[in-house]
Design a protein around this motif. Structure first.
Motif, PDB file in Angstrom:
ATOM      1  N   GLY A 324       0.783  -1.225   0.000  1.00 36.15           N
ATOM      2  CA  GLY A 324       0.000   0.000   0.000  1.00 36.15           C
ATOM      3  C   GLY A 324       0.811   1.270   0.000  1.00 36.15           C
ATOM      4  N   GLY A 325       2.026   1.249   0.528  1.00 36.83           N
ATOM      5  CA  GLY A 325       2.831   2.463   0.552  1.00 36.83           C
ATOM      6  C   GLY A 325       2.114   3.599   1.247  1.00 36.83           C
ATOM      7  N   ARG A 326       2.190   4.794   0.646  1.00 34.71           N
ATOM      8  CA  ARG A 326       1.550   5.958   1.253  1.00 34.71           C
ATOM      9  C   ARG A 326       0.026   5.868   1.251  1.00 34.71           C
ATOM     10  N   GLU A 327      -0.512   5.010   0.399  1.00 30.76           N
ATOM     11  CA  GLU A 327      -1.967   4.833   0.336  1.00 30.76           C
ATOM     12  C   GLU A 327      -2.483   3.893   1.416  1.00 30.76           C
ATOM     13  N   LEU A 328      -1.590   3.355   2.255  1.00 32.47           N
ATOM     14  CA  LEU A 328      -1.998   2.327   3.210  1.00 32.47           C
ATOM     15  C   LEU A 328      -3.162   2.753   4.102  1.00 32.47           C
ATOM     16  N   PRO A 329      -3.160   3.940   4.739  1.00 32.30           N
ATOM     17  CA  PRO A 329      -4.304   4.300   5.600  1.00 32.30           C
ATOM     18  C   PRO A 329      -5.630   4.302   4.849  1.00 32.30           C
ATOM     19  N   ALA A 330      -5.641   4.815   3.612  1.00 32.28           N
ATOM     20  CA  ALA A 330      -6.883   4.840   2.830  1.00 32.28           C
ATOM     21  C   ALA A 330      -7.324   3.429   2.452  1.00 32.28           C
ATOM     22  N   VAL A 345      -3.374  -6.504   8.747  1.00 32.80           N
ATOM     23  CA  VAL A 345      -2.461  -5.633   8.009  1.00 32.80           C
ATOM     24  C   VAL A 345      -1.025  -5.980   8.391  1.00 32.80           C
ATOM     25  N   ALA A 346      -0.194  -6.233   7.371  1.00 31.64           N
ATOM     26  CA  ALA A 346       1.228  -6.492   7.600  1.00 31.64           C
ATOM     27  C   ALA A 346       2.030  -5.330   7.033  1.00 31.64           C
ATOM     28  N   MET A 347       2.974  -4.811   7.825  1.00 26.82           N
ATOM     29  CA  MET A 347       3.792  -3.681   7.358  1.00 26.82           C
ATOM     30  C   MET A 347       5.163  -3.740   8.007  1.00 26.82           C
ATOM     31  N   ALA A 348       6.154  -3.276   7.249  1.00 28.72           N
ATOM     32  CA  ALA A 348       7.511  -3.232   7.765  1.00 28.72           C
ATOM     33  C   ALA A 348       7.883  -1.834   8.257  1.00 28.72           C
ATOM     34  N   ALA A 349       7.160  -0.806   7.799  1.00 31.48           N
ATOM     35  CA  ALA A 349       7.508   0.579   8.134  1.00 31.48           C
ATOM     36  C   ALA A 349       6.846   0.996   9.442  1.00 31.48           C
ATOM     37  N   LEU A 350       7.645   1.409  10.399  1.00 30.30           N
ATOM     38  CA  LEU A 350       7.156   1.813  11.715  1.00 30.30           C
ATOM     39  C   LEU A 350       6.212   3.004  11.637  1.00 30.30           C
ATOM     40  N   ASP A 351       6.515   3.985  10.765  1.00 30.97           N
ATOM     41  CA  ASP A 351       5.726   5.210  10.763  1.00 30.97           C
ATOM     42  C   ASP A 351       4.338   5.039  10.159  1.00 30.97           C
ATOM     43  N   ARG A 352       4.049   3.891   9.526  1.00 35.25           N
ATOM     44  CA  ARG A 352       2.707   3.679   8.966  1.00 35.25           C
ATOM     45  C   ARG A 352       1.770   2.976   9.939  1.00 35.25           C
ATOM     46  N   ARG A 357      -3.629   1.632  12.363  1.00 39.63           N
ATOM     47  CA  ARG A 357      -4.397   1.290  13.563  1.00 39.63           C
ATOM     48  C   ARG A 357      -5.591   2.227  13.710  1.00 39.63           C
ATOM     49  N   GLU A 358      -5.389   3.510  13.471  1.00 38.69           N
ATOM     50  CA  GLU A 358      -6.478   4.482  13.591  1.00 38.69           C
ATOM     51  C   GLU A 358      -7.594   4.170  12.603  1.00 38.69           C
ATOM     52  N   ALA A 359      -7.228   3.744  11.388  1.00 42.18           N
ATOM     53  CA  ALA A 359      -8.241   3.407  10.387  1.00 42.18           C
ATOM     54  C   ALA A 359      -9.088   2.215  10.826  1.00 42.18           C
ATOM     55  N   LEU A 360      -8.469   1.240  11.456  1.00 36.69           N
ATOM     56  CA  LEU A 360      -9.223   0.085  11.951  1.00 36.69           C
ATOM     57  C   LEU A 360     -10.177   0.484  13.065  1.00 36.69           C
ATOM     58  N   PRO A 392      11.947  -7.463  10.957  1.00 36.58           N
ATOM     59  CA  PRO A 392      10.750  -7.365  11.811  1.00 36.58           C
ATOM     60  C   PRO A 392       9.551  -6.859  11.015  1.00 36.58           C
ATOM     61  N   VAL A 393       8.378  -7.344  11.370  1.00 38.17           N
ATOM     62  CA  VAL A 393       7.132  -6.985  10.688  1.00 38.17           C
ATOM     63  C   VAL A 393       6.076  -6.679  11.735  1.00 38.17           C
TER      64      VAL A 393
END
Length: 410
Positions: A324-330, A345-352, A357-360, A392-393
């Motif tokens: 999803g990249g930057r589109e992940l929250p949407a 949701v699986a992601m490697a980037a901490l800042d996403r 979580r807020e979207a869920l 880590p994921v």
């Protein structure tokens, strides 16, 4: 004793099947086909509760009862209700040929590996998802859930419908039609069973154990079981927990969004779910298709970018988001609004992670998650072993609150 006699699809029983009964209960066409004992009361089945109350009166007085039913009354039939009300020990069941067995016999196919679903008084989407996931499915139809409705839901799927109407009667009709044609016809009220076939796979290998193949040979398969590009694949440790939280099962529809290699999609399909994989790259689309074919499962692949590509899909039971990249929250927000049960949701980037979580949470899901860090055994020279750390994921999941008890008896 309550004698339960199956009639209809097979060879017709003798007209004296109700001999000795003081009460005979059944559908009008079944009652008209038998000779009633002199003085016996006849009850035409309509509303079930009053008929059962009448049966209860006769049973309490020790008077014999015969119940006439279609085909095999222990197969999605009245035996379940009678056993619950009066006890299995009171039943003398004499089964006929079930409509499913008769339908497969009419088209000359074995059915030991078929999946059977009832849409009579049930949500049609379960039967539709089974038809999408399995090559050979029999659907018992009902009002508002017949071949027209089934065909409309499957019109884009590579399937053939065999519509078997009024089996065992003088009006019997067996027709083979594509789903789109079935959707446009008026089938009347006589339909009893529809076979949904992937004709390329309907005749599979002979099995030593009856039942569908889904879920064979374990799950959370090694990465080597899938074609992938530059190790861009959900690792088996992550996949194992993701599958546990998705809970794919026969009758479910699962989305794999940002499918990549399609490893999660294929595993969900192997566990019996219908699966739609969404992938934006052309080579990724072909890779998902190849992996599904290699594992002998049917995965519908949609070429497009989420969240826009999701708008034309049927609502899922569960969703896995692996990109999803930057589109992940949407993307997560769109999935969370439509999922009936869960989103993982699986992601490697901490800042996403916070935005996902807020979207869920904003969609009303109960959210939880873990940071997965694993180290695998790896050989070193000298016949020794070291631990090799994997990346880590973060794995987040949201569960719709009502789904925790949905469909569970109190």
């Amino acid at each position: 004793m309550i004698t339960v006699v199956g009639m209809g699809a097979g060879a017709p029983p003798g007209t004296d099947v109700a001999a000795g009964a003081e009460l005979v209960v059944g559908g009008r066409r079944h009652l008209d086909a038998v000779r009633l004992p002199e003085g016996a009361e006849r009850v035409v089945l309509g509303a079930l509760a009053p008929a059962l109350d009448t049966v209860a009166e006769y049973v309490a007085e020790g008077r014999p009862v015969t119940v006439l039913a279609s085909g095999d009354p222990g197969f999605f039939g009245i035996v379940r209700v009678l056993a619950e009300r009066f006890g299995a020990q009171r039943l003398d069941v004499r089964p006929g040929v079930s409509s499913v067995a008769a339908a497969f016999a009419r088209v000359g196919l074995p059915w030991d590996d078929a999946v059977v679903a009832s849409a009579h008084g049930r949500d049609l989407r379960t039967a539709v998802n089974l038809c999408r996931a399995h090559p050979k499915v029999a659907v018992l139809t009902g009002p508002g859930a017949g071949p027209a409705e089934l065909g409309a839901a499957l019109r884009t799927d590579a399937r053939v419908l065999v519509v078997a109407s009024a089996l065992g009667s003088g009006e019997e009709r067996v027709e083979r039609v594509p789903p789109a044609e079935a959707a446009g016809r008026d089938w009347g009220a006589a339909v009893s069973v529809v076979l949904c076939l992937d004709e390329a796979r309907a005749l599979g290998p002979v099995r030593s154990v009856a039942g569908p193949r889904a879920g064979a040979a374990g799950w959370a398969l090694e990465e080597s079981a899938f074609a992938h590009r530059d190790s861009m694949i959900t690792k088996f440790e992550v996949r194992a927990l993701a599958l546990a939280r998705l809970g794919p099962r026969p009758g479910d529809l699962v989305w794999d969004v940002g499918a990549g290699s399609g490893s999660v999609a294929v595993e969900c399909a192997r566990l019996g779910a219908a699966v739609t994989a969404v992938e934006k790259t052309p080579d990724g689309v072909e890779r998902v298709r190849a992996n599904a074919a290699a594992h002998g499962v049917d995965v519908r692949v949609v070429h497009g970018a989420a969240p826009a590509a999701l708008s034309r899909l049927d609502d899922p039971d569960a969703v896995f988001v692996g990109g999803g990249g930057r589109e992940l929250p949407a993307i997560v927000a769109a999935c969370a609004r439509r999922a009936r049960r869960s989103v993982v949701v699986a992601m490697a980037a901490l800042d996403r992670m916070p935005a996902a979580r807020e979207a869920l949470v904003d969609a009303g899901l109960e959210c939880d998650g873990v940071l997965l860090q694993s180290s695998r055994l790896a050989p070193l020279p000298g016949d020794v072993t070291r631990l090799a750390a994997t990346n880590p994921v973060f794995l987040l999941w949201g569960v719709r609150p009502h789904s925790r008890t949905e469909g569970v008896s109190p």
